[in-house]
Enzyme design. Structure first.
Site, PDB file in Angstrom:
ATOM      1  CG  ASP A   8      -1.720   5.202   2.756  1.00  0.00           C
ATOM      2  OD1 ASP A   8      -2.224   5.302   1.280  1.00  0.00           O
ATOM      3  OD2 ASP A   8      -2.886   6.226   3.645  1.00  0.00           O
ATOM      4  CG  ASP A   9       0.151   8.611   0.325  1.00  0.00           C
ATOM      5  OD1 ASP A   9      -0.382   8.771  -0.724  1.00  0.00           O
ATOM      6  OD2 ASP A   9      -1.281   8.327   0.493  1.00  0.00           O
ATOM      7  CG  HIS A  38      -1.775   6.432  -2.553  1.00  0.00           C
ATOM      8  ND1 HIS A  38      -2.361   5.777  -3.371  1.00  0.00           N
ATOM      9  CD2 HIS A  38      -1.278   5.304  -1.553  1.00  0.00           C
ATOM     10  CE1 HIS A  38      -3.459   4.880  -2.743  1.00  0.00           C
ATOM     11  NE2 HIS A  38      -3.153   5.018  -0.946  1.00  0.00           N
ATOM     12  CG  HIS A  85      -1.892   1.362   1.087  1.00  0.00           C
ATOM     13  ND1 HIS A  85      -2.779   0.891   1.934  1.00  0.00           N
ATOM     14  CD2 HIS A  85      -1.800   2.405   0.998  1.00  0.00           C
ATOM     15  CE1 HIS A  85      -3.749   2.093   1.867  1.00  0.00           C
ATOM     16  NE2 HIS A  85      -3.272   2.824   1.073  1.00  0.00           N
ATOM     17  CG  HIS A 141      -7.466   3.334   0.140  1.00  0.00           C
ATOM     18  ND1 HIS A 141      -7.061   2.701  -1.394  1.00  0.00           N
ATOM     19  CD2 HIS A 141      -6.666   4.015   0.350  1.00  0.00           C
ATOM     20  CE1 HIS A 141      -5.334   2.830  -1.427  1.00  0.00           C
ATOM     21  NE2 HIS A 141      -5.574   4.074  -0.439  1.00  0.00           N
ATOM     22  CD  GLU A 184      -7.906   6.674   5.202  1.00  0.00           C
ATOM     23  OE1 GLU A 184      -8.144   6.371   3.709  1.00  0.00           O
ATOM     24  OE2 GLU A 184      -6.933   6.918   5.031  1.00  0.00           O
TER      25      GLU A 184
HETATM   26 ZN   LIG Z   1      -3.922   4.888   0.187  1.00  0.00          ZN
END
Ligand SMILES: [Zn+2]
Length: 335
Positions: A276-277, A21, A19, A195, A198
């Site tokens: 994630d980011d 991005h 996961h 997703h 969340e």
């Molecule tokens: Zn994400």
């Protein structure tokens, strides 16, 4: 407090990242370098000013800055440089395999051609010693028609991505909004992820599973609000790609001490740890593992399990999966 041995194990153990991005790996320094190279004027005066703007209150406040950062990506080399920078960080964190999300609509909407995006990211994956594959994500705040057009535009490059996902603003954009495009992707033999859970409710996890027929849930941490869903996820060994630092930064949990990763594991769920980011949320894979293990009563056996879970949940040929899992077990056997 984390002891030195556990810290070393977390840093050195083999990992799979499922996961990430790629646009969320753009560090402020690279954003400024690419802006200069492409003659783009940014709304922020300096690297420090941009970094200071990374004080998010929720998913949307992050997405606003995330899309502004991605605006510096124009040429194939820009996408290559961004991806290679991430893969170098991943390699340093002993990530052996990464399944990388990319958001074509963020770029095609600015007039960047699909081949520029995919070829730049894909070429960096080919040049890295880290095993890396691509998952094309649809932006869920846009229409399903837009997603379908994006899929069509990407199909000439079908051999360069292994699956599709669903990201961006979750609340108000339930998975079922994308039922048709996911059905088409399923027919094409693409892997499916989304997703869900969340910021959105457990109901979104149900429709991601039952309507979209996803093979992994990205985030999914709100599943624990629903006992039947928790039991089902555990029984089906449906992987959740959990992103601890992201969850804190976007206020899904107030503090890491309140994160539910241990409860997920104790419920028998196939939870994994991911970044994630990473440029926006304060860290890459090792940062995520260390922050989580510092805050929660997790030990060596959890590290072993999480290291394994990443590869178990990966979209890899069985033979390759077993090779990575054997590497994990050999690593832990030596401790
Ligand atoms: Zn994400």
């Amino acid at each position: 407090m984390l002891n030195d041995q556990l810290r070393r194990v977390l840093q050195q153990m083999p990992k799979a990242e499922l996961h990430i991005h790629i646009e969320g790996s753009l560090e402020p320094e690279l954003i400024f370098a690419l802006a200069e190279r492409n003659g783009i004027k940014l709304a922020y005066g300096s690297v420090e000013e941009l970094r200071a703007a990374y004080a998010f209150t929720d998913l949307q406040s992050f997405l606003d800055i995330y899309y502004a950062g991605a605006s510096v990506l124009l040429k194939e080399q820009d996408f290559y440089d961004m991806t290679m920078a991430y893969l170098k960080r991943a390699e340093a964190d002993n990530v052996r395999h990464a399944e990388i999300f990319f958001d074509p609509q963020t770029h095609t909407a600015r007039g960047v051609a699909m081949d520029v995006i995919i070829n730049g990211i894909y070429r960096a994956c080919q040049d890295s010693p880290v095993s890396a594959t691509l998952i094309l994500c649809f932006l869920r705040h846009l229409s399903e028609e837009d997603a379908i057009a994006t899929l069509e535009a990407a199909l000439p490059y079908r051999d360069k991505f292994i699956g599709v996902g669903l990201d961006s603003s979750e609340v108000g954009n339930p998975p079922e909004k994308f039922a048709r495009v996911f059905a088409r992707c399923r027919d094409l033999g693409l892997h499916l992820v989304a997703h869900a859970g969340e910021e959105g409710p457990p109901a979104y996890i149900y429709t991601a599973l039952d309507t979209l027929k996803v093979e992994r849930i990205d985030h999914g941490v709100r599943c624990l609000e629903d006992a039947a869903l928790t039991e089902r996820l555990a029984k089906e060994q449906m992987a959740l790609t959990v992103c601890p630092l992201s969850n804190i930064k976007l206020c899904v949990f107030d503090q890491m001490e309140q994160h539910n990763l241990l409860q997920l594991l104790d419920a028998g769920i196939l939870a994994t740890v991911n970044s994630d980011d990473p440029a926006y949320f304060g860290g890459y894979m090792n940062d995520n593992f260390i922050a989580t293990f510092e805050a929660l009563p997790l030990g060596l056996s959890h590290a072993h399990r999480l290291s394994r879970n990443g590869f178990v949940a990966a979209f890899l040929p069985e033979e390759q999966k077993h090779k990575f899992l054997a590497e994990v077990d050999a690593f832990f056997a030596k401790i």
